[in-house]
Enzyme design. Structure first.
Site, PDB file in Angstrom:
ATOM      1  N   GLU A 177      -9.490   3.952   2.963  1.00  0.00           N
ATOM      2  CA  GLU A 177      -9.148   4.012   1.535  1.00  0.00           C
ATOM      3  C   GLU A 177      -8.140   2.957   1.119  1.00  0.00           C
ATOM      4  OE1 GLU A 177      -5.611   5.050   3.149  1.00  0.00           O
ATOM      5  OE2 GLU A 177      -7.537   5.839   3.808  1.00  0.00           O
ATOM      6  N   ARG A 210      -7.850  -0.170   1.680  1.00  0.00           N
ATOM      7  CA  ARG A 210      -8.439  -1.426   1.184  1.00  0.00           C
ATOM      8  C   ARG A 210      -9.034  -1.263  -0.214  1.00  0.00           C
ATOM      9  NH1 ARG A 210     -12.066  -1.634   6.418  1.00  0.00           N
ATOM     10  NH2 ARG A 210     -10.225  -0.478   7.081  1.00  0.00           N
ATOM     11  N   LYS A 263      -9.221  13.252   8.813  1.00  0.00           N
ATOM     12  CA  LYS A 263      -8.626  12.859  10.086  1.00  0.00           C
ATOM     13  C   LYS A 263      -8.483  14.072  11.009  1.00  0.00           C
ATOM     14  CE  LYS A 263      -5.704   9.226   8.073  1.00  0.00           C
ATOM     15  NZ  LYS A 263      -6.131   8.069   8.877  1.00  0.00           N
ATOM     16  N   LYS A 318       0.855  -1.191   0.000  1.00  0.00           N
ATOM     17  CA  LYS A 318       0.000   0.000   0.000  1.00  0.00           C
ATOM     18  C   LYS A 318       0.889   1.238   0.000  1.00  0.00           C
ATOM     19  CE  LYS A 318      -3.017   2.614   3.132  1.00  0.00           C
ATOM     20  NZ  LYS A 318      -3.613   2.649   4.489  1.00  0.00           N
ATOM     21  N   ASP A 324     -11.872   7.384   4.846  1.00  0.00           N
ATOM     22  CA  ASP A 324     -10.581   7.141   5.496  1.00  0.00           C
ATOM     23  C   ASP A 324     -10.244   5.653   5.535  1.00  0.00           C
ATOM     24  OD1 ASP A 324      -8.208   7.842   6.723  1.00  0.00           O
ATOM     25  OD2 ASP A 324      -9.063   7.841   8.747  1.00  0.00           O
ATOM     26  N   ASP A 345       1.819   6.446   5.575  1.00  0.00           N
ATOM     27  CA  ASP A 345       0.785   5.524   5.099  1.00  0.00           C
ATOM     28  C   ASP A 345       1.216   4.804   3.822  1.00  0.00           C
ATOM     29  OD1 ASP A 345      -1.602   4.341   5.774  1.00  0.00           O
ATOM     30  OD2 ASP A 345      -2.831   5.714   4.611  1.00  0.00           O
ATOM     31  N   ASP A 375      -2.215  10.540   3.500  1.00  0.00           N
ATOM     32  CA  ASP A 375      -3.619  10.193   3.727  1.00  0.00           C
ATOM     33  C   ASP A 375      -4.249  11.186   4.694  1.00  0.00           C
ATOM     34  OD1 ASP A 375      -6.084   8.999   3.992  1.00  0.00           O
ATOM     35  OD2 ASP A 375      -5.378   7.484   5.424  1.00  0.00           O
TER      36      ASP A 375
END
Length: 498
Positions: free
Chosen positions: A353, A355, A281, A269, A351, A292, A274
């Site tokens: 995201e 996946r 967030k 990933k 959030d 991230d 993010d």
């Protein structure tokens, strides 16, 4: 740093610093005993006077030890004999380097690798020492206008081994330790890079750089137009709010003597930043969301490590580069996305995201007919709550693969813990309007995230590593850890049988 091994008598070593261990309470290790005899009891006399107890982390630096040709002798406390743990061994090795760096010595011969570490071999002692030393010396100063002063420091370490028959395996430990340490450093450098520099395009440039550096690596990069043609709609939805386009980088390493051998695929990933998107967030510690992309960084580092080791395997590393930003064009809670697999997903939280990026990437890698696939992701805060900063979360429906990864984690001292899966967790992902929801509620969040991904991995053997708690540290020691490069590298070493 230059590393090597040899088999020699401690009393004959001419070097800037000779390093030997002392056990608690005030007991000389075998190498230290030999020095003591050579120096007519000089070391044991110091211990009797209470100069060193032998506790882990204690040191005593000596000059002009009688009859000893080395310029300095460093005594390092090793705790109680035969009770030395991996963590304590790491402390002794790193303390050794710290002390020597404060002297004028540029070289050392180390006898600490002869110590007995619980359930560990000479190979492990040497390889782990190299990794610990490189970790201890790591600094990320790329963007500091005033660089730390580079002083005369330790440049060469020779590890002494007690038995000549261990020379071959010890030399292998040096080569593999150097390669894994290089991979860890590469992963740290990528993850620590600020998000205004390290965007998805930058990540793809690093992937292309590996192809230039290593003859048996080729890299292919897909841009958003190419991903759209493949119907990677979930992946692209996450990218919509950002001015930085998404890029999917495919790094192919061909090391197997059988070019038709099925590849092992590592998927990372790569959310280079993010914000959470529309489900934004909290501002506190949001700067750490540059990490991230820790999964992609670790896959990049692992590919570098295996190329250095020239492992006889075919491995494909995939860096799923993307940025999740709020914008008038950003995807929203309530959107329904049709993934590359054809399954539809209702977005309940933007959030969640990672996946969405991964589900399309996991579908994409089907084309490689892989032996197995491992995805690596800073996926859930829930995994941090469950396992803290010590263990990465592992999810897999395949017991053999899960056990192989756990074994590699133990060997590499890069710990992981297996989490359960089951139909009951799948129930939490039900949507009234689509095939799946992208979140499953507050309970079991690390598990439901992994179970979500499992819906896109039906055509191959698969495992998921959630590294949200292990990819970086916060606070005064803020920075990337390079994990799980050691775990993944060890897994691939084991698969290669070398």
């Amino acid at each position: 740093m230059e590393f090597s091994v040899k088999n020699g008598s401690v009393e004959k070593q001419r070097t800037g610093c000779l390093v030997v261990g002392v056990y608690e309470p005030r007991r000389l290790s075998p190498a230290a005993e030999q020095l003591d005899k050579l120096s007519d009891g000089y070391l044991s006399n110091l211990l009797r006077k209470g100069d060193l107890e032998g506790r882990v982390g204690q040191t005593l630096l000596l000059h002009n030890v009688p009859n000893v040709p080395a310029d300095r002798v460093l005594l390092v406390g090793c705790g109680k004999e035969r009770e030395l743990t991996e963590r304590q061994y790491k402390q002794t090795i790193q303390k050794m380097v710290q002390v020597i760096n404060d002297t004028g010595s540029t070289e050392a011969i180390c006898f600490l690798t002869e110590l007995h570490v619980k359930a560990r071999s000479v190979y492990w002692n040497i390889r782990f020492a190299i990794e610990a030393i490189q970790e201890n010396g790591y600094q990320y100063n790329e963007f500091k206008s005033v660089k730390p002063e580079i002083r005369r420091e330790l440049r060469k370490i020779v590890f002494n081994i007690a038995n000549r028959k261990d020379l071959t395996v010890s030399e292998q430990a040096v080569e593999q330790g150097k390669a894994v340490a290089l991979g860890v450093i590469a992963a740290k450098n990528v993850a620590n890079c600020p998000p205004n520099v390290c965007n998805p395009k930058y990540l793809s440039g690093l992937a292309k750089g590996l192809a230039k550096e290593y003859d048996n690596i080729t890299t292919t990069v897909l841009d958003e137009k190419e991903m759209a043609a493949l119907q990677m709609n979930a992946y692209l939805a996450v990218s919509r709010g950002s001015e930085n386009d998404a890029y999917l980088s495919i790094i192919e390493y061909k090391g197997s003597p059988n070019p038709a051998a099925k590849p092992i695929v590592l998927v990372g990933k790569g959310l280079t930043f993010d914000t959470g998107g529309i489900s934004i967030k909290p501002s506190d510690a949001m700067d750490e969301m540059k990490y991230d992309m820790g999964g992609a960084a670790s896959v990049y580092g692992t590919m570098k490590a295996i190329a250095e080791m020239k492992l006889p395997l075919n491995v494909i590393g995939v860096l799923a580069g993307c940025e999740n930003m709020p914008d008038g064009n950003a995807y929203r809670p309530g959107d329904i996305l049709t993934t590359m697999s054809g399954l539809t997903v209702e977005v309940l939280n933007t959030d969640a995201e990672g996946r969405l990026v991964l589900c399309d990437t996991l579908t994409y890698v089907e084309r490689f007919d892989p032996e197995l696939v491992i995805d690596v992701a800073t996926l859930t805060g829930a995994c941090m709550i469950a396992l803290g900063n010590h263990n990465s979360g592992l999810i897999s429906p395949n017991n053999t693969l899960a056990n192989d990864l756990l074994n590699a984690a133990e060997q590499a001292d890069d710990k992981a813990w297996r989490l359960p899966m089951g139909e009951e967790y799948q129930e939490q992902l039900k949507s009234n309007f689509a095939d799946l929801a992208n979140i499953g509620g507050r309970l079991g969040g690390a598990i439901t995230a992994g179970v979500f991904l499992s819906n896109f991995t039906k055509k191959y053997t698969w495992a998921h590593l959630d590294i949200a708690g292990t990819a970086w540290k916060s606070g005064a020691a803020k920075g990337a850890t390079g994990r799980p490069v050691p775990l993944l590298s060890q897994f691939l070493i084991n698969k290669a049988g070398v």
